[in-house]
Enzyme design. Structure first.
Site, PDB file in Angstrom:
ATOM      1  N   HIS A   1       0.814  -1.228   0.000  1.00  0.00           N
ATOM      2  CA  HIS A   1       0.000   0.000   0.000  1.00  0.00           C
ATOM      3  C   HIS A   1       0.840   1.267   0.000  1.00  0.00           C
ATOM      4  O   HIS A   1       0.310   2.352  -0.193  1.00  0.00           O
ATOM      5  CB  HIS A   1      -0.929  -0.007   1.217  1.00  0.00           C
ATOM      6  CG  HIS A   1      -2.025  -1.028   1.095  1.00  0.00           C
ATOM      7  ND1 HIS A   1      -3.305  -0.697   0.744  1.00  0.00           N
ATOM      8  CD2 HIS A   1      -2.011  -2.371   1.238  1.00  0.00           C
ATOM      9  CE1 HIS A   1      -4.043  -1.798   0.689  1.00  0.00           C
ATOM     10  NE2 HIS A   1      -3.282  -2.820   0.992  1.00  0.00           N
TER      11      HIS A   1
ATOM     12  N   ASP B   1       3.414   9.394  -0.841  1.00  0.00           N
ATOM     13  CA  ASP B   1       2.217   8.661  -0.410  1.00  0.00           C
ATOM     14  C   ASP B   1       1.938   7.562  -1.428  1.00  0.00           C
ATOM     15  O   ASP B   1       1.935   7.834  -2.634  1.00  0.00           O
ATOM     16  CB  ASP B   1       1.022   9.633  -0.361  1.00  0.00           C
ATOM     17  CG  ASP B   1      -0.004   9.272   0.692  1.00  0.00           C
ATOM     18  OD1 ASP B   1      -0.079   8.086   1.058  1.00  0.00           O
ATOM     19  OD2 ASP B   1      -0.744  10.171   1.147  1.00  0.00           O
TER      20      ASP B   1
HETATM   21  C1  GDG Z   1      -2.240   3.834   3.371  1.00  0.00           C
HETATM   22  C2  GDG Z   1      -1.241   4.508   2.418  1.00  0.00           C
HETATM   23  C3  GDG Z   1      -2.954   4.391   0.608  1.00  0.00           C
HETATM   24  C4  GDG Z   1      -8.916   9.968   7.941  1.00  0.00           C
HETATM   25  N1  GDG Z   1      -9.398  10.699   8.959  1.00  0.00           N
HETATM   26  C5  GDG Z   1     -10.578  10.173   9.292  1.00  0.00           C
HETATM   27  C6  GDG Z   1     -10.813   9.071   8.475  1.00  0.00           C
HETATM   28  N2  GDG Z   1      -9.784   8.972   7.652  1.00  0.00           N
HETATM   29  C7  GDG Z   1      -9.710   7.999   6.541  1.00  0.00           C
HETATM   30  C8  GDG Z   1      -9.786   8.710   5.223  1.00  0.00           C
HETATM   31  C9  GDG Z   1      -9.192   7.693   4.292  1.00  0.00           C
HETATM   32  C10 GDG Z   1      -8.193   6.993   5.190  1.00  0.00           C
HETATM   33  O1  GDG Z   1      -8.490   7.311   6.528  1.00  0.00           O
HETATM   34  C11 GDG Z   1      -6.778   7.469   4.929  1.00  0.00           C
HETATM   35  O2  GDG Z   1      -6.336   6.870   3.747  1.00  0.00           O
HETATM   36  P1  GDG Z   1      -5.098   7.409   2.943  1.00  0.00           P
HETATM   37  O3  GDG Z   1      -5.055   6.674   1.671  1.00  0.00           O
HETATM   38  O4  GDG Z   1      -5.268   8.878   2.734  1.00  0.00           O
HETATM   39  O5  GDG Z   1      -3.809   7.205   3.853  1.00  0.00           O
HETATM   40  P2  GDG Z   1      -3.163   6.035   4.832  1.00  0.00           P
HETATM   41  O6  GDG Z   1      -3.951   5.855   6.073  1.00  0.00           O
HETATM   42  O7  GDG Z   1      -1.742   6.477   5.049  1.00  0.00           O
HETATM   43  O8  GDG Z   1      -3.211   4.700   3.966  1.00  0.00           O
HETATM   44  C12 GDG Z   1      -1.984   5.306   1.364  1.00  0.00           C
HETATM   45  C13 GDG Z   1      -3.829   3.600   1.572  1.00  0.00           C
HETATM   46  O9  GDG Z   1      -3.032   2.914   2.549  1.00  0.00           O
HETATM   47  C14 GDG Z   1      -4.680   2.576   0.838  1.00  0.00           C
HETATM   48  O10 GDG Z   1      -3.895   1.748   0.059  1.00  0.00           O
HETATM   49  O11 GDG Z   1      -3.801   5.199  -0.188  1.00  0.00           O
HETATM   50  O12 GDG Z   1      -1.054   5.874   0.432  1.00  0.00           O
HETATM   51  O13 GDG Z   1      -0.350   5.366   3.153  1.00  0.00           O
HETATM   52  O14 GDG Z   1     -10.168   6.773   3.862  1.00  0.00           O
HETATM   53  O15 GDG Z   1     -11.113   9.080   4.968  1.00  0.00           O
HETATM   54  N3  GDG Z   1     -11.900   8.281   8.551  1.00  0.00           N
HETATM   55  C15 GDG Z   1     -12.832   8.617   9.493  1.00  0.00           C
HETATM   56  N4  GDG Z   1     -12.662   9.687  10.329  1.00  0.00           N
HETATM   57  C16 GDG Z   1     -11.571  10.490  10.253  1.00  0.00           C
HETATM   58  O16 GDG Z   1     -11.435  11.466  10.978  1.00  0.00           O
HETATM   59  N5  GDG Z   1     -13.923   7.858   9.609  1.00  0.00           N
END
Ligand code: GDG
Length: 458
Positions: A158, A366
């Protein structure tokens, strides 16, 4: 139909989903995939036990069976807080300055992967497809092979794969990659990370790679490919239309009194470039004093990995920086940054996204970044906001109509904010339509189908 066995560090199936917690991108993506198969999701419960004696906790909720184990304190410290989050995470995000190479971390990581392999192997039936996730589990496939598992096993990373010249700073790097080559399919988010991996395989291991991504190494063949992850589009757009989202939208709009909201949503992590974002925003305030009190930056940053020192530091630095910017620029009726250290339910997030004229997403590196895709999905088609996105996020390969910026440049961030605020509605709609089509068509179902098809050898 074959069963799907998903193996990842943490299991976050329906029951475990906390309404307001920071559910990671991985969790959000996999729940949808498992519901459609008779899936089992195996991993660590997140809990600590005094002594691990092989106890497996199996539960079934909403079509998904979860199988979890607890870990001992030393295992959590060495495997999770240690090798995964203090060695691999920084290294794979190009931060060799933050990567720590402790011998005990490496041995703890291998020990816990052996525990996972030993516990999950008896659950596996001959036709099952096995799908292992992320940097916590790089050697697991090899450990399952050592236990006689002959099933098709796939691995999806990821996060980014670093360039060879950085990756070789990891002690025993060769051993780690050799274990990866025991998988049948190795998936990456983008071609850039895939190319870095293949470069390593060719230059450091002497493997051969053909143009379709087939690797041959010491008599084994496996396939490496890019599978960009998407969001659960239907679930998210439905949430964005609901009452919770509408109320969150109203709440934010009311409290910002007609000002244009710029939103950032990130787990509190140094890879997300939140400091650089604040600095770029401050540059915008300095360069455009006449516009300053027409905007508000809402940064939602639920804490993450609080047991790791670098995460405590980033939290402190961000609090100081937000305080400094607010102190320098605030007026009696206006504060430039609302910095919120808590999570919100997903439907509320969807409402906040929709109420925001700009999403400012500035990771320094990222794997993908699902927040960028969620922001696009949540917009009002008649009056969509503008996505400002770091070119170093995997999502920038797909969301090409975002305003792509270099997050290390405060000037670029500042200029992109100006451009977004001045952007005519027709241009906002045109850019949004293109990004939206990608988010809709290349969603999590598309991603899962592509990966599972490759895993089946189709
Ligand atoms: C890893 C990789 C890759 C955030 N704040 C809240 C909340 N979130 C949710 C977001 C989003 C998720 O968390 C974050 O996903 P990201 O993709 O932006 O980042 P990582 O957590 O670092 O994920 C990344 C991912 O894996 C998938 O392969 O895209 O590059 O680092 O869905 O909405 N959710 C809730 N409340 C919050 O305050 N419910």
């Amino acid at each position: 139909m074959s069963r799907l066995i998903v193996i990842s560090n943490r299991v976050s199936a329906p029951k475990a989903k906390s309404a307001a917690g920071a559910q990671g991108g991985l969790a959000v993506a996999l729940t949808a995939a498992l519901r459609e198969n008779r899936g089992i999701w195996f991993g660590w419960s997140g809990n600590e036990c005094e002594k691990f004696e092989g106890k497996l906790d199996m539960e079934r909720h909403d079509g998904v069976t979860t199988a979890t184990i607890d870990l001992e304190r030393q295992d959590i410290d060495e495997y999770y807080n240690g090798y995964a989050n203090r060695t691999l995470w920084p290294l794979f995000h190009y931060r060799i300055d933050l990567a720590e190479y402790e011998r005990t971390f490496g041995s703890g990581y291998e020990r816990v992967n052996e525990i996972f392999a030993e516990t999950v192997a008896p659950l596996i039936e001959p036709d099952d497809l096995i799908w292992v996730h992320d940097y916590h589990m790089l050697p697991l496939g090899k450990m399952l092979r050592d236990r006689g598992v002959k099933n098709r096993i796939g691995f999806f990373l990821h996060i980014p794969w670093p360039p060879t010249r950085l990756f070789v700073s990891l002690p025993y790097h060769e051993r780690l990659v050799r274990t990866l080559l025991e998988y049948d399919v190795i998936g990456f988010q983008t071609n850039e990370w895939l190319e870095s991996f293949l470069h390593y395989v060719e230059k450091e291991l002497g493997g051969t790679v053909d143009e379709d991504g087939w690797i041959e190494f010491e008599g084994r063949r496996c396939c490496a490919k890019a599978f960009p992850i998407g969001i659960d589009f239907d679930e998210f757009t439905e949430a964005a239309e609901g009452e919770t989202a509408a109320e969150a939208n109203r709440q934010l709009s009311r409290s910002t009194l007609g000002k244009k909201v710029i939103i950032g949503v990130d787990r509190l992590d140094y890879s997300k470039g939140v400091e650089e974002r604040f600095q770029g925003y401050e540059r915008f305030l300095e360069n455009n004093p006449e516009q300053a009190d027409h905007v508000v930056l809402l940064q939602i940053a639920p804490p993450s990995r609080g047991e790791v020192h670098t995460y405590q530091e980033i939290r402190e630095r961000l609090e100081t920086l937000a305080g400094h910017i607010n102190g320098a620029h605030a007026d009696v009726d206006w504060v430039p940054i609302r910095y919120v250290n808590q999570g919100y339910p997903r439907p509320a997030l969807a409402g906040f996204y929709r109420a925001s004229r700009i999403a400012l997403i500035t990771p320094l590196r990222d794997g993908m970044n699902l927040v960028a895709k969620e922001y696009v999905a949540a917009q009002d088609p008649d009056d969509p906001g503008v996505l400002i996105l770091s070119r170093f996020a995997g999502a920038a390969q797909q969301l090409t109509e975002a305003l792509l910026i270099n997050p290390y440049s405060t000037d670029e961030i500042s200029e992109a904010i100006s451009q977004a605020l001045a952007m005519p509605r027709e241009e906002r709609i045109r850019r949004w339509e293109s990004n939206y089509a990608n988010v809709r068509d290349e969603d999590v179902i598309w991603w899962r189908k592509n990966f599972v098809a490759a895993l089946k050898g189709e």
